[in-house]
Structure formats: structure tokens, C-alpha cells
Design a protein around this motif. Structure first.
Motif, PDB file in Angstrom:
ATOM      1  N   GLY A   7      49.245  41.708  37.770  1.00  0.00           N
ATOM      2  CA  GLY A   7      49.926  41.136  36.622  1.00  0.00           C
ATOM      3  C   GLY A   7      50.731  42.197  35.885  1.00  0.00           C
ATOM      4  N   PHE A   8      51.707  41.749  35.106  1.00  0.00           N
ATOM      5  CA  PHE A   8      52.506  42.678  34.314  1.00  0.00           C
ATOM      6  C   PHE A   8      52.829  42.024  32.970  1.00  0.00           C
ATOM      7  CE2 PHE A   8      55.272  40.277  37.076  1.00  0.00           C
ATOM      8  CZ  PHE A   8      56.288  39.854  36.233  1.00  0.00           C
ATOM      9  N   GLY A   9      53.414  42.807  32.078  1.00  0.00           N
ATOM     10  CA  GLY A   9      53.695  42.290  30.737  1.00  0.00           C
ATOM     11  C   GLY A   9      52.387  41.962  30.046  1.00  0.00           C
ATOM     12  N   GLY A  10      52.259  40.746  29.531  1.00  0.00           N
ATOM     13  CA  GLY A  10      51.044  40.316  28.854  1.00  0.00           C
ATOM     14  C   GLY A  10      49.877  40.056  29.785  1.00  0.00           C
ATOM     15  N   PHE A  11      50.100  40.193  31.090  1.00  0.00           N
ATOM     16  CA  PHE A  11      49.051  39.943  32.080  1.00  0.00           C
ATOM     17  C   PHE A  11      48.695  41.212  32.866  1.00  0.00           C
ATOM     18  CE2 PHE A  11      51.185  35.950  31.302  1.00  0.00           C
ATOM     19  CZ  PHE A  11      50.115  35.114  31.049  1.00  0.00           C
ATOM     20  N   MET A  14      45.357  41.726  34.660  1.00  0.00           N
ATOM     21  CA  MET A  14      45.028  40.972  35.880  1.00  0.00           C
ATOM     22  C   MET A  14      45.389  41.827  37.085  1.00  0.00           C
ATOM     23  SD  MET A  14      43.747  38.405  34.465  1.00  0.00           S
ATOM     24  CE  MET A  14      43.480  37.240  35.746  1.00  0.00           C
ATOM     25  N   ARG A  15      44.397  42.556  37.559  1.00  0.00           N
ATOM     26  CA  ARG A  15      44.588  43.482  38.682  1.00  0.00           C
ATOM     27  C   ARG A  15      43.245  43.755  39.328  1.00  0.00           C
ATOM     28  NH1 ARG A  15      47.535  47.827  37.891  1.00  0.00           N
ATOM     29  NH2 ARG A  15      48.799  46.867  36.290  1.00  0.00           N
ATOM     30  N   GLY A  16      43.281  44.311  40.516  1.00  0.00           N
ATOM     31  CA  GLY A  16      42.051  44.676  41.196  1.00  0.00           C
ATOM     32  C   GLY A  16      41.170  45.508  40.285  1.00  0.00           C
ATOM     33  N   GLY A  17      39.895  45.197  40.243  1.00  0.00           N
ATOM     34  CA  GLY A  17      38.945  45.919  39.412  1.00  0.00           C
ATOM     35  C   GLY A  17      38.656  45.249  38.082  1.00  0.00           C
ATOM     36  N   ALA A  18      39.455  44.237  37.686  1.00  0.00           N
ATOM     37  CA  ALA A  18      39.203  43.540  36.421  1.00  0.00           C
ATOM     38  C   ALA A  18      37.836  42.861  36.469  1.00  0.00           C
ATOM     39  CB  ALA A  18      40.298  42.513  36.149  1.00  0.00           C
ATOM     40  N   GLU A  19      37.108  42.899  35.358  1.00  0.00           N
ATOM     41  CA  GLU A  19      35.765  42.333  35.288  1.00  0.00           C
ATOM     42  C   GLU A  19      35.783  40.808  35.364  1.00  0.00           C
ATOM     43  OE1 GLU A  19      31.777  42.873  32.645  1.00  0.00           O
ATOM     44  OE2 GLU A  19      33.645  42.657  31.542  1.00  0.00           O
ATOM     45  N   VAL A  20      34.832  40.267  36.123  1.00  0.00           N
ATOM     46  CA  VAL A  20      34.614  38.824  36.220  1.00  0.00           C
ATOM     47  C   VAL A  20      33.186  38.551  35.773  1.00  0.00           C
ATOM     48  CG1 VAL A  20      34.491  36.840  37.781  1.00  0.00           C
ATOM     49  CG2 VAL A  20      36.187  38.635  38.192  1.00  0.00           C
ATOM     50  N   THR A  21      33.007  37.595  34.844  1.00  0.00           N
ATOM     51  CA  THR A  21      31.663  37.180  34.445  1.00  0.00           C
ATOM     52  C   THR A  21      31.506  35.691  34.730  1.00  0.00           C
ATOM     53  OG1 THR A  21      32.347  36.771  32.153  1.00  0.00           O
ATOM     54  CG2 THR A  21      31.423  38.935  32.641  1.00  0.00           C
ATOM     55  N   VAL A  22      30.301  35.309  35.130  1.00  0.00           N
ATOM     56  CA  VAL A  22      30.004  33.914  35.451  1.00  0.00           C
ATOM     57  C   VAL A  22      28.771  33.492  34.658  1.00  0.00           C
ATOM     58  CG1 VAL A  22      29.457  32.269  37.285  1.00  0.00           C
ATOM     59  CG2 VAL A  22      30.941  34.226  37.778  1.00  0.00           C
ATOM     60  N   GLY A  31      26.023  36.115  36.725  1.00  0.00           N
ATOM     61  CA  GLY A  31      26.593  37.055  37.679  1.00  0.00           C
ATOM     62  C   GLY A  31      27.816  37.755  37.135  1.00  0.00           C
ATOM     63  N   THR A  32      28.060  38.938  37.686  1.00  0.00           N
ATOM     64  CA  THR A  32      29.265  39.694  37.360  1.00  0.00           C
ATOM     65  C   THR A  32      29.867  40.208  38.652  1.00  0.00           C
ATOM     66  OG1 THR A  32      28.078  41.777  37.084  1.00  0.00           O
ATOM     67  CG2 THR A  32      28.393  40.422  35.101  1.00  0.00           C
ATOM     68  N   SER A  33      31.138  40.475  38.593  1.00  0.00           N
ATOM     69  CA  SER A  33      31.854  40.992  39.750  1.00  0.00           C
ATOM     70  C   SER A  33      33.145  41.615  39.247  1.00  0.00           C
ATOM     71  CB  SER A  33      32.157  39.843  40.735  1.00  0.00           C
ATOM     72  OG  SER A  33      32.739  40.326  41.928  1.00  0.00           O
ATOM     73  N   SER A  34      34.049  41.909  40.149  1.00  0.00           N
ATOM     74  CA  SER A  34      35.383  42.367  39.774  1.00  0.00           C
ATOM     75  C   SER A  34      36.382  41.820  40.779  1.00  0.00           C
ATOM     76  CB  SER A  34      35.442  43.893  39.718  1.00  0.00           C
ATOM     77  OG  SER A  34      35.086  44.450  40.959  1.00  0.00           O
ATOM     78  N   LEU A  35      37.616  41.678  40.316  1.00  0.00           N
ATOM     79  CA  LEU A  35      38.670  41.184  41.196  1.00  0.00           C
ATOM     80  C   LEU A  35      38.947  42.185  42.299  1.00  0.00           C
ATOM     81  CD1 LEU A  35      41.370  39.799  38.715  1.00  0.00           C
ATOM     82  CD2 LEU A  35      39.613  38.512  39.960  1.00  0.00           C
ATOM     83  N   GLU A  36      39.183  41.669  43.483  1.00  0.00           N
ATOM     84  CA  GLU A  36      39.662  42.509  44.570  1.00  0.00           C
ATOM     85  C   GLU A  36      41.160  42.706  44.365  1.00  0.00           C
ATOM     86  OE1 GLU A  36      38.476  40.809  48.309  1.00  0.00           O
ATOM     87  OE2 GLU A  36      36.390  40.657  47.669  1.00  0.00           O
ATOM     88  N   THR A  37      41.774  43.567  45.134  1.00  0.00           N
ATOM     89  CA  THR A  37      43.211  43.802  45.043  1.00  0.00           C
ATOM     90  C   THR A  37      43.962  42.495  45.255  1.00  0.00           C
ATOM     91  OG1 THR A  37      42.936  46.053  45.866  1.00  0.00           O
ATOM     92  CG2 THR A  37      45.139  45.094  46.036  1.00  0.00           C
ATOM     93  N   GLY A  38      44.958  42.235  44.413  1.00  0.00           N
ATOM     94  CA  GLY A  38      45.760  41.026  44.550  1.00  0.00           C
ATOM     95  C   GLY A  38      46.764  41.137  45.687  1.00  0.00           C
ATOM     96  N   CYS A  50      50.288  35.658  42.743  1.00  0.00           N
ATOM     97  CA  CYS A  50      49.436  36.782  43.120  1.00  0.00           C
ATOM     98  C   CYS A  50      48.017  36.239  43.231  1.00  0.00           C
ATOM     99  CB  CYS A  50      49.532  37.863  42.057  1.00  0.00           C
ATOM    100  SG  CYS A  50      48.729  39.410  42.491  1.00  0.00           S
ATOM    101  N   LEU A  51      47.436  36.310  44.412  1.00  0.00           N
ATOM    102  CA  LEU A  51      46.125  35.745  44.693  1.00  0.00           C
ATOM    103  C   LEU A  51      45.063  36.846  44.660  1.00  0.00           C
ATOM    104  CD1 LEU A  51      44.524  33.220  45.652  1.00  0.00           C
ATOM    105  CD2 LEU A  51      45.011  33.958  47.973  1.00  0.00           C
ATOM    106  N   PHE A  52      44.013  36.614  43.859  1.00  0.00           N
ATOM    107  CA  PHE A  52      42.893  37.543  43.753  1.00  0.00           C
ATOM    108  C   PHE A  52      41.630  36.859  44.248  1.00  0.00           C
ATOM    109  CE2 PHE A  52      45.804  38.735  40.361  1.00  0.00           C
ATOM    110  CZ  PHE A  52      45.867  40.117  40.492  1.00  0.00           C
TER     111      PHE A  52
END
Length: 87
Positions: A7-11, A14-22, A31-38, A50-52
Motif C-alpha cells: 500500500g501507499f499514501g494513506g495505506f 498495508m505491507r508484508g509484516g503488518a500485524e493481523v489479529t483475530v 490468534g495473531t499473525s502477519s501479512l505475507e508479502t503482497g 495487491c493480494l496479501f
């Protein structure tokens, strides 16, 4: 898959490594995880998708709230998620 993207600008969070909480339907963190590379998934004119991916192992619940970075949680029914087999 296509080239790497993020992601860019206001996003730009949104990139690989961003935290994910469930959270489950009771609001408990399950559960927690992180985004893989988009990767670029689709290009239409000047727009691209861009698919993560991410993986989280969770207990059974009817609904799950998924939050990426600080974007606020979105709720999905169990049937809308893609299950994978753990070996």
C-alpha cells in the motif's frame, strides 16, 4: 503471482509484516499473525489489486473478527474463510 506490491499514501501500513489479529464471536483474541508479502493480483487501467495472505490457527467459532494493522476489525462468518489442513 505477479510482482511484489504494498500500500501507499494513506495505506502504506498495508505491507508484508503488518500485524493481523483475530477475535472470535465472543470478542476473545484467538490468534495473531502477519501479512505475507503482497503480490499484484489484477491490473485494470491505472488501478491494481495487491493480494496479501496470512495464516492463523483458531478454535471453532461461528464468526471471526479480523483486523489488519490499525484498520479496525471486519467480521466474517466461518464459512467465508478459506480452511487449510494442518499437517
Amino acid at each position: 503471482m505477479g510482482d511484489e506490491c504494498y500500500g501507499f499514501g494513506g495505506f502504506d501500513d498495508m505491507r508484508g509484516g503488518a500485524e493481523v489479529t483475530v477475535r472470535d464471536d465472543d470478542g476473545s483474541l484467538v490468534g495473531t499473525s502477519s501479512l505475507e508479502t503482497g503480490h499484484i493480483d489484477e491490473v485494470e487501467g491505472d488501478l491494481q489489486s495487491c493480494l496479501f495472505s496470512f495464516t492463523v490457527e483458531v478454535e471453532d467459532a461461528h464468526f471471526y473478527e479480523i483486523e489488519i494493522s490499525h484498520r479496525g476489525g471486519l467480521t466474517y462468518p466461518k464459512g467465508a474463510l478459506v480452511p487449510t489442513d494442518v499437517v
